[in-house]
Design a protein around this motif. Structure first.
Motif, mmCIF file in Angstrom:
data_model
loop_
_atom_site.group_PDB
_atom_site.id
_atom_site.type_symbol
_atom_site.label_atom_id
_atom_site.label_comp_id
_atom_site.label_asym_id
_atom_site.label_seq_id
_atom_site.Cartn_x
_atom_site.Cartn_y
_atom_site.Cartn_z
ATOM 1 N N UNK A 49 -12.075 50.483 -13.616
ATOM 2 C CA UNK A 49 -10.695 50.626 -14.095
ATOM 3 C C UNK A 49 -10.632 50.500 -15.620
ATOM 4 N N UNK A 50 -11.447 49.600 -16.175
ATOM 5 C CA UNK A 50 -11.412 49.407 -17.616
ATOM 6 C C UNK A 50 -12.185 50.475 -18.378
ATOM 7 N N UNK A 51 -12.985 51.268 -17.662
ATOM 8 C CA UNK A 51 -13.778 52.299 -18.331
ATOM 9 C C UNK A 51 -12.899 53.358 -18.983
ATOM 10 N N UNK A 52 -11.705 53.554 -18.459
ATOM 11 C CA UNK A 52 -10.805 54.573 -19.013
ATOM 12 C C UNK A 52 -9.713 53.934 -19.870
ATOM 13 N N UNK A 53 -9.799 52.637 -20.118
ATOM 14 C CA UNK A 53 -8.788 51.944 -20.914
ATOM 15 C C UNK A 53 -9.090 52.130 -22.399
ATOM 16 N N UNK A 54 -8.117 51.739 -23.219
ATOM 17 C CA UNK A 54 -8.253 51.866 -24.663
ATOM 18 C C UNK A 54 -9.307 50.877 -25.183
ATOM 19 N N UNK A 55 -10.334 51.388 -25.829
ATOM 20 C CA UNK A 55 -11.458 50.549 -26.264
ATOM 21 C C UNK A 55 -11.039 49.570 -27.359
#
Length: 313
Positions: A49-55
């Motif tokens: 889920x966090x892989x596509x979040x804002x880095x």
């Protein structure tokens, strides 16, 4: 008559001590592997889920997470009048945060910090009261932040209706406990108050205690805020911080190791009630847990094993 040799006895004692420390270190590492394997689906799901979040926001959340250990060390130093070794103190807080997920109600972190303080030369009683002073400051600061944010965000928190009978029963139980433990409670309270006075006689220590406690709670709220921003949740930061502080305070009532399960459910519910979609709220909780629990868990327990072997704790 010649005196019996003492070298073999000393060697045996040292050998037993080394064996005990090695055994504890191995046990800690086995627990780390077991927890990582048992909860691997949670770790994998949160990472996806966090892989596509804002880095950028995730880097902010990561930095805030790392800073919480420094603030915890600052608050612990503030609760003790004598100076403590700074680097070891921060390392102990990192290891204690991992140990906190092995035992319920903060017992893991408390045991690690108690051992460290006694290793630094403080008596057991004084070490215990130092932990109590730090915990009390943390509770006061959390209540203060909730009150301020509740005034800034009216209508976000909806206190549940508690029947008068339940309140009366709770008051009666507390009253009976106070009567039965009157002597020990009075002595413990007197010891804590004495340490509080001693700390506040040193302005630098008082500033460290209250400043570290305030920064610790604020940074944990900042982690949740940064994760929600990374996931584009449509919530104001003040509401997210209030939701986290209220949820973490409520989770204390169910003393699971590290609040696992209790804090997750309470935080997801709080974010949903604040206006976040259910799936997005679950993702935010997973992201927060991934950064504050699952990623530091194995390194933290390995650090604990190293601290045990080096007799820091």
């Amino acid at each position: 008559m010649t005196a019996p040799p003492t070298a073999p006895a000393t060697s045996n004692a040292v050998g037993r001590r080394v064996s005990w420390q090695t055994g504890v270190s191995i046990l800690v590492m086995v627990c780390a592997v077991y927890l990582a394997r048992r909860h691997w689906p949670v770790i994998e799901s949160g990472a996806a889920r966090l892989a596509v979040a804002d880095r950028g926001w995730l880097l902010v959340a990561t930095a805030a997470t790392a800073a919480t250990w420094v603030c915890s060390a600052l608050a612990q130093q503030g609760a003790v009048a004598r100076p403590l070794p700074a680097r070891r103190l921060v390392a102990v807080q990192f290891a204690a945060s991992a140990a906190n997920h092995l035992l319920p109600a903060g017992l893991g972190a408390g045991a690690v910090n108690l051992r460290f303080l006694t290793r630094c030369g403080l008596p057991v009683g004084r070490s215990a009261t130092a932990l109590a002073v730090k915990a009390t400051a943390g509770t006061v600061v959390r209540g203060f932040l909730i009150a301020v944010l509740a005034l800034a965000c009216p209508g976000v928190i909806h206190p549940p209706h508690v029947p008068a009978v339940a309140v009366a029963v709770a008051v009666a139980v507390v009253g009976v406990g106070v009567v039965l433990l009157k002597g020990p409670l009075r002595r413990a309270l007197r010891a804590v108050l004495a340490d509080v006075r001693a700390v506040h006689e040193l302005p630098a220590r008082a500033a460290a205690l209250w400043g570290g406690s305030l920064a610790f709670a604020s940074l944990h709220a900042a982690v949740v805020i940064a994760v929600t921003q990374a996931l584009d949740l449509p919530l104001p930061p003040a509401q997210v911080a209030l939701a986290y502080l209220a949820a973490s305070s409520a989770a204390v009532l169910l003393p699971t190791p590290g609040g696992l399960g209790a804090l997750d459910a309470a935080l997801a519910l709080a974010l949903t009630l604040a206006g976040a979609p259910g799936s997005a709220a679950a993702s935010a909780v997973l992201g927060y847990r991934l950064l504050t629990v699952w990623l530091p868990l194995l390194p933290g327990l390995l650090a604990l094993g190293v601290l045990i072997r080096r007799r820091v704790v």
